[in-house]
Design an enzyme around this catalytic site. Structure first.
Site, mmCIF file in Angstrom:
data_model
loop_
_atom_site.group_PDB
_atom_site.id
_atom_site.type_symbol
_atom_site.label_atom_id
_atom_site.label_comp_id
_atom_site.label_asym_id
_atom_site.label_seq_id
_atom_site.Cartn_x
_atom_site.Cartn_y
_atom_site.Cartn_z
ATOM 1 N N VAL A 40 -81.139 -113.986 31.544
ATOM 2 C CA VAL A 40 -80.741 -112.808 32.318
ATOM 3 C C VAL A 40 -80.982 -113.007 33.810
ATOM 4 O O VAL A 40 -80.548 -112.182 34.625
ATOM 5 C CB VAL A 40 -81.464 -111.556 31.789
ATOM 6 C CG1 VAL A 40 -82.937 -111.541 32.201
ATOM 7 C CG2 VAL A 40 -80.764 -110.274 32.230
ATOM 8 N N TYR B 192 -102.355 -93.534 46.786
ATOM 9 C CA TYR B 192 -103.327 -94.527 47.236
ATOM 10 C C TYR B 192 -104.783 -94.107 47.036
ATOM 11 O O TYR B 192 -105.614 -94.937 46.631
ATOM 12 C CB TYR B 192 -103.053 -94.925 48.686
ATOM 13 C CG TYR B 192 -101.933 -95.924 48.800
ATOM 14 C CD1 TYR B 192 -102.179 -97.288 48.718
ATOM 15 C CD2 TYR B 192 -100.613 -95.513 48.954
ATOM 16 C CE1 TYR B 192 -101.150 -98.213 48.798
ATOM 17 C CE2 TYR B 192 -99.572 -96.424 49.031
ATOM 18 C CZ TYR B 192 -99.850 -97.780 48.947
ATOM 19 O OH TYR B 192 -98.829 -98.699 49.013
ATOM 20 N N GLU C 292 -94.307 -98.547 54.157
ATOM 21 C CA GLU C 292 -93.442 -97.986 53.121
ATOM 22 C C GLU C 292 -92.747 -96.719 53.600
ATOM 23 O O GLU C 292 -91.563 -96.499 53.290
ATOM 24 C CB GLU C 292 -94.277 -97.734 51.860
ATOM 25 C CG GLU C 292 -94.672 -99.041 51.180
ATOM 26 C CD GLU C 292 -95.880 -98.919 50.267
ATOM 27 O OE1 GLU C 292 -96.288 -97.777 49.933
ATOM 28 O OE2 GLU C 292 -96.435 -99.968 49.889
ATOM 29 N N PHE D 57 -89.914 -113.244 40.576
ATOM 30 C CA PHE D 57 -90.287 -112.874 39.221
ATOM 31 C C PHE D 57 -89.714 -111.507 38.906
ATOM 32 O O PHE D 57 -89.705 -110.617 39.754
ATOM 33 C CB PHE D 57 -91.808 -112.845 39.062
ATOM 34 C CG PHE D 57 -92.444 -114.199 38.954
ATOM 35 C CD1 PHE D 57 -92.496 -114.849 37.738
ATOM 36 C CD2 PHE D 57 -92.988 -114.824 40.069
ATOM 37 C CE1 PHE D 57 -93.070 -116.109 37.625
ATOM 38 C CE2 PHE D 57 -93.567 -116.072 39.969
ATOM 39 C CZ PHE D 57 -93.608 -116.714 38.741
ATOM 40 N N PHE D 58 -89.279 -111.311 37.660
ATOM 41 C CA PHE D 58 -88.832 -109.986 37.237
ATOM 42 C C PHE D 58 -90.003 -109.014 37.202
ATOM 43 O O PHE D 58 -89.854 -107.829 37.465
ATOM 44 C CB PHE D 58 -88.184 -110.054 35.855
ATOM 45 C CG PHE D 58 -86.808 -110.650 35.868
ATOM 46 C CD1 PHE D 58 -85.787 -110.031 36.558
ATOM 47 C CD2 PHE D 58 -86.539 -111.814 35.196
ATOM 48 C CE1 PHE D 58 -84.506 -110.584 36.573
ATOM 49 C CE2 PHE D 58 -85.276 -112.372 35.200
ATOM 50 C CZ PHE D 58 -84.256 -111.752 35.881
#
Length: 391
Positions: free
Chosen positions: A268, A95, A137, A383-384
């Site tokens: 896919v 970060y 996280e 979204f991929f």
């Protein structure tokens, strides 16, 4: 959280970010990856080349600035960011690098317009957001490691099976090299492979394409033209080979509802939907599976979907081919349109529609769903790559 002065300064940059945000984020990525090449593995070079990464970050920075005085408005976006960072292995030490490069990019692109006060305000705003993400996280990392079969960082998996699903898609059945248990995951989540291809480290997300509870984790990878990782997996990785794998992640997941479910996929995009279908076929929940492909040669998992439909009366399927070959018999030719989707929605529109595929496909399905009266929160997609505007 912030002083009135900081809020005013950040708010004052909104018009500038609207005009120059993409230039700032493009310069930021160039600067950071040039000075910190060790971070290149965290970013897909195709997304960089096409500018989608820079556009997505510019949109996120603008949203943060516009809502700096009411950050609760951004709460819905944080889980996806947190999951993506965890999937890639982003850690607290990354970060400060990002922050320093972002502030430099703002200053270097805007010049004298980026006063010391503005840079200081953005430094404060970035630090606050970074601290929120770092804490969230870290909690996910700890939770992943603590669950049965879980781990933190990478874990070695061997390729137990490698099976073609279509002309372009191959499935890889991954089993832990240590012989230990596998963690539960949610249908729709993905794995991150940490690869070394010709001396270059790459980190790539691939959707899990089978149900939880199996003695393997299955990913199904499309061979992309020019794709360094996908072509290496298809051509060079053999059964018995070990791969380094990050724990399952992602928030595009099947919920526990019992209302009708429509899965709409293109190309896919079928891979996470297969995990959802495998996990829910026996639930009794009404499920309709719509898949769009160019032709049968690139249609993965057709036999398995038909097998599940034959086994479970609540499951049905429709296949749409844009350019069917002479011997192929899809249910319809062309593209998924309003008439087709409308045939498979309940009259009261009390339905969940999960859809995934190329961006134009998803934009079309979203608009069709809204035109048919489906609530926006029942239209679910992912979204991929970097998140982009769908409407």
């Amino acid at each position: 959280m912030f002083s009135a002065q900081t809020i005013a300064l950040i708010k004052a940059t909104v018009p500038v970010l609207q005009q120059h945000g993409e230039a700032i984020t493009t310069h930021f990525y160039q600067l950071m990856l040039r000075e910190h090449p060790e971070l290149k593995a965290f970013f897909n070079e195709a997304h960089q080349a096409h500018g989608t990464q820079a556009r997505a970050l510019a949109g996120a920075v603008l949203a943060y600035a516009a809502n700096i005085d009411r950050l609760e408005a951004l709460a819905g976006a944080l889980p996806r960011i947190i999951q993506k960072h965890v999937s890639l292995g982003v850690e607290a030490q990354h970060y400060p690098i990002v922050g320093q490069c972002l502030l430099r990019a703002i200053k270097e692109v805007l010049g004298d317009a980026a006063t010391d006060d503005i840079i200081a305000a953005w430094g404060e705003a970035y630090t606050a957001l970074a601290n929120i993400l770092i804490a969230a996280e870290e909690q996910v990392y700890q939770d992943n490691a603590a669950k049965s079969g879980g781990w933190r960082g990478t874990r070695a998996f061997k390729v137990a099976r490698k099976e073609p699903e279509s002309d372009l898609i191959t499935s890889f059945y991954l089993e832990p090299s240590d012989g230990g248990p596998l963690p539960a995951f949610q249908p729709g989540q993905y794995l991150t492979l940490v690869l070394n291809v010709n001396g270059q480290e790459l980190r790539r997300n691939y959707s899990l394409s089978d149900a939880p509870g199996k003695p393997w984790l299955r990913i199904s990878v499309k061979r992309e033209a020019g794709g360094l990782a996908s072509n290496w997996l298809h051509d060079d990785v053999q059964v018995g080979q070990e791969l380094r794998v990050q724990a399952p992640a992602g928030d595009f997941v099947l919920d526990g509802a019992t209302r009708p479910l429509v899965l709409v996929t293109g190309g896919v995009g079928i891979t996470p939907a297969m995990s959802m279908l495998e996990a829910s076929a026996a639930s009794g929940r009404p499920i309709h599976f719509i898949h769009a492909a160019r032709h049968g040669g690139v249609h993965a998992f057709r036999d398995r979907v038909e097998e599940l439909a034959a086994q479970h009366a609540n499951v049905s399927a429709t296949y749409v081919y844009e350019q069917p070959r002479d011997t192929e018999l899809p249910h319809t030719v062309g593209r998924v349109n309003q008439d087709l989707l409308g045939q498979h929605l309940p009259a009261d529109r009390d339905v969940d529609v999960y859809f995934i595929g190329p961006k134009p496909f998803m934009q079309a399905i979203y608009q069709i769903g809204r035109d048919l009266g489906v609530q926006s929160n029942r239209l679910r997609y992912e979204f991929f790559g970097p998140m982009e505007a769908i409407a």
